[in-house]
Design a protein around this motif. Structure first.
Motif, PDB file in Angstrom:
ATOM      1  N   ARG A  28       0.966  -1.210  -0.066  1.00  0.00           N
ATOM      2  CA  ARG A  28       0.251   0.030   0.026  1.00  0.00           C
ATOM      3  C   ARG A  28       0.957   0.636   0.293  1.00  0.00           C
ATOM      4  O   ARG A  28       0.697   2.141  -0.900  1.00  0.00           O
ATOM      5  CB  ARG A  28      -1.015   0.425   1.247  1.00  0.00           C
ATOM      6  CG  ARG A  28      -1.904  -1.469   1.464  1.00  0.00           C
ATOM      7  CD  ARG A  28      -3.582  -0.740   2.124  1.00  0.00           C
ATOM      8  NE  ARG A  28      -2.938  -0.906   3.790  1.00  0.00           N
ATOM      9  CZ  ARG A  28      -2.586  -1.979   4.105  1.00  0.00           C
ATOM     10  NH1 ARG A  28      -2.907  -3.047   4.031  1.00  0.00           N
ATOM     11  NH2 ARG A  28      -2.348  -2.039   5.345  1.00  0.00           N
ATOM     12  N   VAL A  29       1.969   1.207   0.686  1.00  0.00           N
ATOM     13  CA  VAL A  29       3.188   2.242   0.930  1.00  0.00           C
ATOM     14  C   VAL A  29       3.286   2.621  -0.618  1.00  0.00           C
ATOM     15  O   VAL A  29       3.200   3.970  -0.992  1.00  0.00           O
ATOM     16  CB  VAL A  29       3.987   2.204   2.267  1.00  0.00           C
ATOM     17  CG1 VAL A  29       4.755   3.091   1.845  1.00  0.00           C
ATOM     18  CG2 VAL A  29       3.245   2.468   3.350  1.00  0.00           C
ATOM     19  N   ARG A  31       2.713   1.472  -3.198  1.00  0.00           N
ATOM     20  CA  ARG A  31       1.528   2.003  -4.428  1.00  0.00           C
ATOM     21  C   ARG A  31       1.220   3.733  -4.395  1.00  0.00           C
ATOM     22  O   ARG A  31       0.658   3.797  -5.443  1.00  0.00           O
ATOM     23  CB  ARG A  31       0.386   1.628  -3.912  1.00  0.00           C
ATOM     24  CG  ARG A  31      -0.011   0.235  -5.720  1.00  0.00           C
ATOM     25  CD  ARG A  31      -1.127  -0.389  -5.484  1.00  0.00           C
ATOM     26  NE  ARG A  31      -2.049   0.088  -6.354  1.00  0.00           N
ATOM     27  CZ  ARG A  31      -2.027  -0.453  -7.742  1.00  0.00           C
ATOM     28  NH1 ARG A  31      -1.360  -1.074  -8.005  1.00  0.00           N
ATOM     29  NH2 ARG A  31      -3.843   0.746  -8.179  1.00  0.00           N
ATOM     30  N   GLU A  32       1.031   3.952  -3.274  1.00  0.00           N
ATOM     31  CA  GLU A  32       0.818   5.210  -2.914  1.00  0.00           C
ATOM     32  C   GLU A  32       2.323   5.861  -3.508  1.00  0.00           C
ATOM     33  O   GLU A  32       2.252   7.484  -3.851  1.00  0.00           O
ATOM     34  CB  GLU A  32       0.356   6.041  -1.340  1.00  0.00           C
ATOM     35  CG  GLU A  32       0.537   7.436  -0.815  1.00  0.00           C
ATOM     36  CD  GLU A  32      -1.133   8.044  -1.038  1.00  0.00           C
ATOM     37  OE1 GLU A  32      -1.011   8.963  -1.976  1.00  0.00           O
ATOM     38  OE2 GLU A  32      -1.736   6.783  -1.684  1.00  0.00           O
ATOM     39  N   GLN A  35       2.602   7.120  -6.653  1.00  0.00           N
ATOM     40  CA  GLN A  35       1.241   7.861  -7.881  1.00  0.00           C
ATOM     41  C   GLN A  35       2.046   9.185  -8.268  1.00  0.00           C
ATOM     42  O   GLN A  35       2.442   9.840  -7.747  1.00  0.00           O
ATOM     43  CB  GLN A  35       0.317   8.513  -6.756  1.00  0.00           C
ATOM     44  CG  GLN A  35      -0.251   7.148  -6.380  1.00  0.00           C
ATOM     45  CD  GLN A  35      -1.015   5.949  -7.751  1.00  0.00           C
ATOM     46  OE1 GLN A  35      -2.134   6.787  -8.043  1.00  0.00           O
ATOM     47  NE2 GLN A  35      -0.749   5.169  -7.006  1.00  0.00           N
TER      48      GLN A  35
END
Length: 73
Positions: A28-29, A31-32, A35
């Motif tokens: 998750r980290v 992927r963020e 961006q």
């Protein structure tokens, strides 16, 4: 075309956090972090967030590598 790469990161994590929980959190980290900026920057073309794979091995970095930095046998 992007060339697949592998990054190895060693992190000290509390014992109650499972390898799967850590992998999910790192995914998750990352992927963020992948961006694209706003406004878009054409120089920011990597990495493709869809290409991220996270695998956690519950061992110390020293268990993966010898002193020369190559994989242990």
């Amino acid at each position: 075309m992007n060339t697949p790469r592998t990054a190895i990161v060693a992190i000290a994590v509390p014992a109650h956090v499972s390898d799967q929980e850590l992998a999910n959190r790192l995914w998750r980290v990352l992927r963020e972090a992948c961006q694209p900026p706003d406004p878009p920057d054409p120089a920011f073309a990597f990495p493709d967030p869809a290409s991220l794979e996270v695998t956690v091995y519950g061992c110390a970095a020293a268990d993966l590598f010898n002193q020369e930095g190559s994989p242990s046998s």
